[in-house]
Design a protein around this motif. Structure first.
Motif, PDB file in Angstrom:
ATOM      1  N   TYR A   1      91.587  19.833  -6.247  1.00 43.72           N
ATOM      2  CA  TYR A   1      91.499  20.186  -7.707  1.00 43.72           C
ATOM      3  C   TYR A   1      90.317  20.849  -7.923  1.00 43.72           C
ATOM      4  O   TYR A   1      89.065  20.178  -7.626  1.00 43.72           O
ATOM      5  CB  TYR A   1      91.922  19.049  -8.433  1.00 43.72           C
ATOM      6  N   ALA A   2      90.105  21.698  -8.999  1.00 49.16           N
ATOM      7  CA  ALA A   2      88.934  22.393  -9.393  1.00 49.16           C
ATOM      8  C   ALA A   2      89.265  22.541 -10.995  1.00 49.16           C
ATOM      9  O   ALA A   2      90.252  23.274 -11.306  1.00 49.16           O
ATOM     10  CB  ALA A   2      88.552  23.523  -8.668  1.00 49.16           C
TER      11      ALA A   2
ATOM     12  N   PHE B   1      84.943  19.909  -8.656  1.00 50.31           N
ATOM     13  CA  PHE B   1      85.668  20.025  -7.539  1.00 50.31           C
ATOM     14  C   PHE B   1      86.073  18.441  -7.029  1.00 50.31           C
ATOM     15  O   PHE B   1      85.293  17.691  -7.081  1.00 50.31           O
ATOM     16  CB  PHE B   1      84.988  20.641  -6.303  1.00 50.31           C
ATOM     17  N   ASP B   2      87.329  18.457  -6.766  1.00 50.41           N
ATOM     18  CA  ASP B   2      87.739  17.090  -6.276  1.00 50.41           C
ATOM     19  C   ASP B   2      88.299  17.350  -4.842  1.00 50.41           C
ATOM     20  O   ASP B   2      89.157  18.234  -4.782  1.00 50.41           O
ATOM     21  CB  ASP B   2      88.952  16.582  -7.185  1.00 50.41           C
ATOM     22  N   GLU B   3      87.781  16.677  -3.852  1.00 51.89           N
ATOM     23  CA  GLU B   3      88.336  16.823  -2.355  1.00 51.89           C
ATOM     24  C   GLU B   3      89.250  16.023  -1.980  1.00 51.89           C
ATOM     25  O   GLU B   3      89.738  14.932  -2.541  1.00 51.89           O
ATOM     26  CB  GLU B   3      86.900  16.728  -1.607  1.00 51.89           C
ATOM     27  N   TYR B   4      90.007  16.518  -1.074  1.00 50.64           N
ATOM     28  CA  TYR B   4      91.412  15.774  -0.630  1.00 50.64           C
ATOM     29  C   TYR B   4      90.457  14.692   0.300  1.00 50.64           C
ATOM     30  O   TYR B   4      91.219  13.361   0.015  1.00 50.64           O
ATOM     31  CB  TYR B   4      91.963  16.674   0.540  1.00 50.64           C
ATOM     32  N   LYS B   5      89.450  14.608   0.816  1.00 49.54           N
ATOM     33  CA  LYS B   5      88.939  13.427   1.444  1.00 49.54           C
ATOM     34  C   LYS B   5      87.878  12.692   0.360  1.00 49.54           C
ATOM     35  O   LYS B   5      86.964  13.288   0.173  1.00 49.54           O
ATOM     36  CB  LYS B   5      88.165  14.015   2.761  1.00 49.54           C
ATOM     37  N   ASP B   6      88.506  11.507  -0.007  1.00 49.07           N
ATOM     38  CA  ASP B   6      87.996  10.728  -1.186  1.00 49.07           C
ATOM     39  C   ASP B   6      86.442  10.250  -0.566  1.00 49.07           C
ATOM     40  O   ASP B   6      85.567   9.747  -1.473  1.00 49.07           O
ATOM     41  CB  ASP B   6      88.684   9.940  -1.810  1.00 49.07           C
ATOM     42  N   GLN B   7      86.497   9.775   0.688  1.00 50.90           N
ATOM     43  CA  GLN B   7      85.293   9.088   1.392  1.00 50.90           C
ATOM     44  C   GLN B   7      85.124   7.688   0.816  1.00 50.90           C
ATOM     45  O   GLN B   7      84.335   6.946   0.674  1.00 50.90           O
ATOM     46  CB  GLN B   7      84.281   9.769   1.338  1.00 50.90           C
ATOM     47  N   ILE B   8      86.446   7.237   0.574  1.00 46.59           N
ATOM     48  CA  ILE B   8      86.454   5.748  -0.189  1.00 46.59           C
ATOM     49  C   ILE B   8      87.401   4.988   0.746  1.00 46.59           C
ATOM     50  O   ILE B   8      88.533   4.983   1.171  1.00 46.59           O
ATOM     51  CB  ILE B   8      87.175   5.633  -1.528  1.00 46.59           C
ATOM     52  N   GLU B   9      86.537   4.071   1.470  1.00 45.80           N
ATOM     53  CA  GLU B   9      87.195   3.294   2.674  1.00 45.80           C
ATOM     54  C   GLU B   9      88.355   2.283   2.322  1.00 45.80           C
ATOM     55  O   GLU B   9      89.443   2.006   2.577  1.00 45.80           O
ATOM     56  CB  GLU B   9      86.011   2.384   3.247  1.00 45.80           C
ATOM     57  N   SER B  10      88.210   1.468   0.851  1.00 48.19           N
ATOM     58  CA  SER B  10      89.287   0.755   0.525  1.00 48.19           C
ATOM     59  C   SER B  10      89.523   0.894  -1.099  1.00 48.19           C
ATOM     60  O   SER B  10      88.941   0.216  -1.920  1.00 48.19           O
ATOM     61  CB  SER B  10      88.829  -0.729   0.551  1.00 48.19           C
ATOM     62  N   PRO B  11      90.369   2.055  -1.309  1.00 40.82           N
ATOM     63  CA  PRO B  11      90.997   2.428  -2.645  1.00 40.82           C
ATOM     64  C   PRO B  11      91.682   0.960  -3.212  1.00 40.82           C
ATOM     65  O   PRO B  11      92.113   0.089  -2.653  1.00 40.82           O
ATOM     66  CB  PRO B  11      91.947   3.336  -2.511  1.00 40.82           C
ATOM     67  N   ILE B  12      91.191   0.543  -4.254  1.00 39.86           N
ATOM     68  CA  ILE B  12      91.690  -0.430  -5.280  1.00 39.86           C
ATOM     69  C   ILE B  12      92.770  -0.155  -6.148  1.00 39.86           C
ATOM     70  O   ILE B  12      92.542   0.612  -7.191  1.00 39.86           O
ATOM     71  CB  ILE B  12      90.617  -1.413  -5.934  1.00 39.86           C
TER      72      ILE B  12
END
Length: 235
Positions: A210-211, A221-232
Motif C-alpha cells: 500500500y502507498a 509505503f507499507d511493505e508486504y513483509k512487516d518484519q514483525i515476528e509475533s503479531p498480536i
C-alpha cells in the motif's frame, strides 16, 4: 420432549452461529458492507428457524446455512483478491463535502439529508459545517471528517513548525500491490515519479502492499513483509 428439542436446537444454533462468525472474521461484523449485510440478515433468519421451527428438518436448515456461509466467504475472498470486485461487492467511499463545499449530487444519490449530515458531524464534534474541509461516507456507514487547517487541534509536533502548510486529502497510489492509475492521472502524477519515490525508499514495486500521499504531502509505503515476528491479535 418438544421443550428439550427446542432447547437443544437453540444451543446448537448459537454454537453454530458463533463458529460461522469466527469463520467470516471481524471485518464482516465491524464493517457490514452490502454483501455482509445480506449474508448476516439471511444467516440470522436461518439460525432463528433452526432454533425453534420444528417443522423444518435440521438437515435442510444446516444445508441452507452452510451454503449461504460459503457464498459470503467466497465473496469475501474474491473481494480481497480483486479491487474491482471489491468495489462492486462492497461499494466505494463517497465524498459528501469536498474542499468545504457540500456535494449535493452525491448526497441525493445516497439518500443522505442535510439533517443527517449535520447530525453525523456533531457526533464528530463539528458543530459548524464551515469548519469541515472533507467529509467522506465510508463503506460501513460512518462518516470520516478532515477539518480545515485553521480548525485543527494543536498537537506537540505543531509547536516546532514555523509555518503550517495547506492540508490536502490523502491520495492512494498503490493498493494490494497494484498502481492506481486513475489517482495518478487525476493528480497530475506519473508512474515514473512513483517509481522514483519507491527507489528512494530502497524498495521495488513487488515489495509494496500500500502507498499513499498523506495529508502533509509525504509519501507513506507499507511493505508486504512487516518484519514483525509475533503479531498480536488483541481480543
Amino acid at each position: 420432549m418438544e421443550l428439550w428439542e427446542t432447547m437443544l436446537r437453540s444451543i446448537s444454533a448459537f454454537v453454530l452461529m458463533m463458529f460461522l462468525a469466527r469463520l467470516l472474521g471481524k471485518p464482516t461484523i465491524a464493517q457490514m458492507t452490502y454483501h455482509d449485510f445480506v449474508a448476516v440478515i439471511t444467516l440470522g433468519s436461518i439460525t432463528a428457524n433452526l432454533a425453534f421451527n420444528n417443522t423444518i428438518s435440521i438437515r435442510i436448515l444446516l444445508t441452507s446455512m452452510l451454503t449461504f456461509t460459503g457464498i459470503a466467504y467466497l465473496l469475501m475472498v474474491l473481494a480481497m483478491k480483486n479491487q474491482k470486485l471489491r468495489s462492486w461487492f462492497s461499494g466505494k467511499p463517497t465524498v459528501l463535502i469536498q474542499e468545504g463545499k457540500i456535494m449535493e449530487g452525491n448526497m441525493r444519490k445516497l439518500k443522505v439529508t442535510l439533517d443527517t449530515l449535520n447530525q453525523e458531524l456533531r457526533g464528530k464534534n463539528f458543530f459548524n459545517i464551515q469548519d469541515v474541509q472533507y467529509a467522506v461516507l465510508e463503506l460501513n456507514g460512518s462518516i470520516s471528517v478532515l477539518p480545515k487547517p485553521d480548525c485543527m487541534p494543536v498537537i506537540k509536533k505543531d509547536l516546532h513548525l514555523k509555518s503550517q502548510s495547506e492540508q490536502a486529502f490523502p491520495i492512494e497510489l498503490i493498493m494490494d500491490g497494484d498502481i492506481i492509475e486513475a489517482n495518478l492521472q487525476q493528480n497530475n502524477l506519473t508512474t515514473e515519479w512513483l517509481q522514483s519515490q519507491i527507489k528512494k525508499k530502497g524498495l521495488s514495486l513487488k515489495e509494496i502492499n500500500y502507498a499513499v500521499i498523506s495529508t502533509d504531502g509525504n509519501v507513506y509505503f507499507d511493505e508486504y513483509k512487516d518484519q514483525i515476528e509475533s503479531p498480536i491479535d488483541k481480543e
